[in-house]
Write an enzyme that holds these catalytic residues in place. Structure first.
Site, PDB file in Angstrom:
ATOM      1  N   LYS A   1       1.122  -1.284  -0.393  1.00  0.00           N
ATOM      2  CA  LYS A   1       0.370   0.144   0.067  1.00  0.00           C
ATOM      3  C   LYS A   1       1.080   1.382   0.450  1.00  0.00           C
ATOM      4  CE  LYS A   1      -4.011  -2.642   0.386  1.00  0.00           C
ATOM      5  NZ  LYS A   1      -5.130  -2.393  -0.162  1.00  0.00           N
TER       6      LYS A   1
ATOM      7  N   HIS B   1      -6.034 -13.006  -7.998  1.00  0.00           N
ATOM      8  CA  HIS B   1      -6.907 -11.883  -7.448  1.00  0.00           C
ATOM      9  C   HIS B   1      -8.130 -12.210  -8.105  1.00  0.00           C
ATOM     10  CE1 HIS B   1      -8.147  -8.675  -5.699  1.00  0.00           C
ATOM     11  NE2 HIS B   1      -7.139  -8.438  -5.449  1.00  0.00           N
TER      12      HIS B   1
END
EC number: 4.1.1.39
Length: 488
Positions: free
Chosen positions: A179, A297
């Site tokens: 992140k 994902h």
């Protein structure tokens, strides 16, 4: 000619008369149908339009997902149409859902190309979801015969081989997503990877939308990330990995990126669900051929899997992805920020990990499934989880799972390495308590507090996130609830 033969001849003649005939009378409804071991079974949740008979709706679904069109065509007589017709054989009302029905449909195995998910889905979900006769439609579950599963590769690596390659046993694997998702330079990105792995994580991960943008081309990211992986592995003496996202515009670009990741020594690559079924199977084959773990994902899945009345249940995606060659797939956390009813999540995990799945209606498993020795696919728990929930995560999800702490690692006040250490210590102390026979579920918070006495990063994390949870009602819940057996 006997009366029975005359009757069959008359019915067959009526079935092929020109014009529009109800689907149920064209042979797509057969309540007496005997299911074959080689049949593909599908369960649809169907809400017919007002005035449409549910049996006719089920027959229409069977017809339009196999051989039928809106009118009788004479070329049916040139085929073994009675064999190739899908058969709707059962219609049940959905509990606590007015005017909604479970429709069971059987498909002959010869309707599908061997080992082709694209061909399978073109029939099962090809055009019936836009059919005017139904107000809403959802594919809830499927059963695949062993004969068909044997034509699919299955996970490229599987749970057992992945644990052997990673040299990690007896506990869940730990990961984190870098992140912020977008905007970091290659060098800063690699620093995040290094800090997380050095702190105790097994994996770091690209997020779904980081590919090869102007602020960081994929080669930069791969190079700096693998530098972090190798440095952390040397310092810790552990095998480490980073999910390098190879998702791209074309298969040629994806192969180029995957080959580059392999040449750099990466043990794992990543793809997104949005690349499509053919691309997913292609990358599954590449991963098997190159001895690389394949992480998927599930980007985009909630656009069609979240709503209960229309779309497709995520358990079907789990089955398709296990067949297509994926080693990892995000499958929910129960306690995190994303959609996840506990019973539904358990059903997803069982679908990915069982060698034989039994019928379990509270978990949404409508069919028994023999997985024909396909390898197991590792579920990934990601989204809004932190170390204070470790006892719940182990209890709900078990050992064969990757626990992905993104914000729960990188959001630590003392830095990324401290966040990783907090998660690793929380995991190790909880697994130890479980193995010692303690009631780690009830004692979980105290076990964590005791471990935090000698681990500053864990204490800081517990103080920061405390008992934060995301308690929202799930939109996808069980239709059948577990009830106690009455004593008679």
């Amino acid at each position: 000619m006997s009366q029975a033969v005359e009757s069959r001849t008359r019915i067959k003649s009526e079935r092929y008369e020109s014009g529009v005939i109800p689907y149920a009378k064209m042979g797509y409804w057969d309540p007496e149908y005997v299911i074959k071991d080689t049949d593909i079974l599908a369960l649809f949740r169907c809400t017919p339009q007002p005035g449409v008979d549910p049996v006719e709706a089920a027959a229409a679904l069977a017809g339009e997902s196999s051989t039928a069109t809106w009118t009788v065509v004479w070329t049916d007589l040139l085929t073994a149409c009675d064999l190739y017709r899908a058969k709707a054989f059962r219609v049940d009302p959905v509990p606590s859902a007015a005017d909604t029905y479970f429709c069971y449909i059987a498909y002959d195995i010869d309707l599908f190309e061997e080992g082709s998910l694209a061909n399978l889905t073109a029939s099962i979900i090809g055009n019936i979801f836009g059919f005017k006769a139904v107000k809403a439609l959802r594919l809830e579950d499927m059963r695949f015969p062993v004969a068909l599963l044997k034509t699919y590769q299955g996970p490229a690596t599987g749970v057992v081989v992945e644990r052997e390659r990673m040299d990690k046993f007896g506990r869940p694997l730990l990961g984190a997503t870098v992140k912020p998702k977008l905007g970091l330079s290659g060098k800063n990105y690699g620093r995040v990877v290094f800090e997380g792995l050095k702190g105790g994580l097994d994996f770091l991960k690209d997020d779904e939308n980081i590919n090869s943008q102007p602020f960081m081309r994929y080669r930069e990211r791969f190079l700096y990330s693998m530098e972090g992986v190798n440095h952390a592995a040397c310092l810790t003496g552990e095998v480490k990995g980073h999910y390098l996202n190879t998702t791209a515009a074309t298969m040629e670009d994806m192969y180029e990126r995957a080959n580059f990741a392999r040449d750099l020594g990466s043990v794992i690559v990543m793809i997104d669900l949005v690349i499509g079924y053919t691309a997913i199977q292609s990358m599954g084959k590449w991963s098997r051929d190159n001895d690389v773990i394949l992480h998927l994902h599930r980007a985009g899945n909630s656009t069609y899997s979240r709503q209960k009345n229309h779309g497709m249940n995520f358990r079907v995606i789990c089955k398709w992805m296990r067949m297509s060659g994926c080693d990892h797939i995000h499958a929910g956390t129960v306690v995190g920020k994303l959609e996840g009813d506990p019973l539904m999540i358990k059903g997803f995990y069982n679908t990915l990990l069982d060698t034989k799945t039994e019928v379990n209606l509270p978990q949404g498993l409508f069919f028994a499934q023999d997985w024909a020795s396909l390898r197991k696919c590792v579920p990934v728990a990601s989204g809004g989880i932190h170390c204070g929930q470790m006892h719940q995560l182990i209890n709900y999800l078990g050992d064969d799972v990757v626990l992905q702490f993104g914000g729960g690692t990188i959001g630590h006040p003392d830095g990324i390495q401290a966040g990783a250490t907090a998660n690793r210590v929380a995991l190790e102390c909880m697994v130890l308590a479980r193995n010692e026979g303690r009631d780690y579920i009830a004692e979980g918070p105290q076990i964590l507090r005791d471990a935090a006495k000698t681990c500053g990063p864990l204490q800081t994390a517990l103080d920061l996130w405390k008992d934060i949870t995301f308690n929202y009602a799930s939109t996808d819940t069980a239709d059948f609830v577990e009830t106690a057996t009455a004593n008679v």
